[in-house]
Design an enzyme around this catalytic site. Sequence first.
Site, PDB file in Angstrom:
ATOM      1  N   CYS A 194       3.188   6.866   7.813  1.00  0.00           N
ATOM      2  CA  CYS A 194       4.841   8.128   6.989  1.00  0.00           C
ATOM      3  C   CYS A 194       5.368   7.128   5.992  1.00  0.00           C
ATOM      4  CB  CYS A 194       5.385   8.228   7.900  1.00  0.00           C
ATOM      5  SG  CYS A 194       6.881   6.593   8.191  1.00  0.00           S
TER       6      CYS A 194
ATOM      7  N   HIS B  57       2.949   2.668   2.300  1.00  0.00           N
ATOM      8  CA  HIS B  57       3.785   2.875   3.379  1.00  0.00           C
ATOM      9  C   HIS B  57       4.070   2.158   4.489  1.00  0.00           C
ATOM     10  CE1 HIS B  57      -0.902   2.532   5.287  1.00  0.00           C
ATOM     11  NE2 HIS B  57       0.051   1.229   4.818  1.00  0.00           N
TER      12      HIS B  57
ATOM     13  N   ASN C 166       0.687  -1.076  -0.001  1.00  0.00           N
ATOM     14  CA  ASN C 166      -0.158   0.108  -0.447  1.00  0.00           C
ATOM     15  C   ASN C 166       0.977   1.060  -0.090  1.00  0.00           C
ATOM     16  OD1 ASN C 166      -2.330  -1.822  -0.178  1.00  0.00           O
ATOM     17  ND2 ASN C 166      -2.428  -1.685   1.812  1.00  0.00           N
TER      18      ASN C 166
END
Length: 435
Positions: A371, A336, A334
Amino acid sequence: MVATAATSSFFPITSSPDSIDSKNKKLGNGSTNLGGIKLKPSASSGSLQVKANAQAPPKINGTTVVMTPVEGFTSEDAASSLPPRTFINQLPDWSMLLAAITTIFLAAEKQWMMLDWKPRRPDMLIDPFGIGRIVQDGLVFRQNFSIRSYEIGADRTASIETLMNHLQETAINHCKSAGLLGDGFGATPGMCKKNLIWVVTRMQVVVDRYPTWGDVVQVDTWVSASGKNGMRRDWLVSNSKTGEILTRASSVWVMMNKLTRRLSKIPEEVRGEIEPHFMNSDPVVAEDNRKLVKLDDSTAQYVRKGLTVTTGCPISFFSIVVAVSPRWSDLDVNQHVNNVKYVGWILESTPLGIVESHELCSMTLEYRRECGRDSVLQSLTAVSGVGNLGNMGEIECQHLLQLEEGSEIVRGRTQWRPKNAKSFGKMDQVPAQSA
């Protein structure tokens, strides 16, 4: 009689001269011509007398074959050259068939000897391929894992990251086994159509005992509703051989649009996909409602930067700041950072004195935001609740993982017990559905 005629057709019998003469005498007077047919007028009756001692020309496939006599080769030579009639030389040639059968038996014996028929330990026979299966009315997913040598730490026990990876793996495999896995990472087909993914917002883990190298752990997981737009997933980790409960975990998940990176409500189409798999049960871990405080450099008296930690200062006022930066390998599909990576970064800033004398027994995490690869993070730890270290008491730490500019990523709280201390909190089995 019939058998004799049939045998004679395949095995011609050479008659002796005496028998021929006796036959000729019965047929009449005259000489015998072995070469063909001889006509001789009879003196007494004036009739023709036919003497035959020849056979019809042989035929092969309907074609007459003319036999040319070989010069100097007589019928007596032919009779003497034939082998004597015995039972053995009348049998067909079985050598080729016997050779084929022998080859087959030798190959089968070789394959049989190559198989490993040695008995295995009972714990090695449980889910040897780690595929997992649906149990308990189709609502609980169960999968076994063997603790590998590269998954243990200096204490010869599995690390907390190993246990967290097992939890995540069973969650994905549960979706796959239930037929809910679309093209995304744990997303259902309906979620894939709307570009939705699951993200975890809260995680609580309680470790009663860490498994060691060679242990086979059994992980059970199930899902329940959490509010209007959330889903709760629980895990129960036990020793597959003894049934001892090792770890309990509970988490809350919500949906996020992977294009806009914003949280989303659960669409009705997706709700219809997942609700039939919900289990009506209480959380396996009692919720810790204590607020997780925000840390900064002014929270504690002492601040350390870097990975080197000194332990000479009072531990109850100790704080450490460690700078970390995500790598490409830290990202999942994904795009991340995987939530298990945060656990390792949080624990990086735990004082070494605590890690050496204590073990992590409880952890509560709140995920604030995601993040990416280009983020630069800071890991802060403050020791808040401390027992008497001389008596090896329990220790509580507060954690914060934030971006370099100050945005919060994860808040956390960990509890540490002295190593080899008795575990706290017991649960015996997978909870049944509540009425």
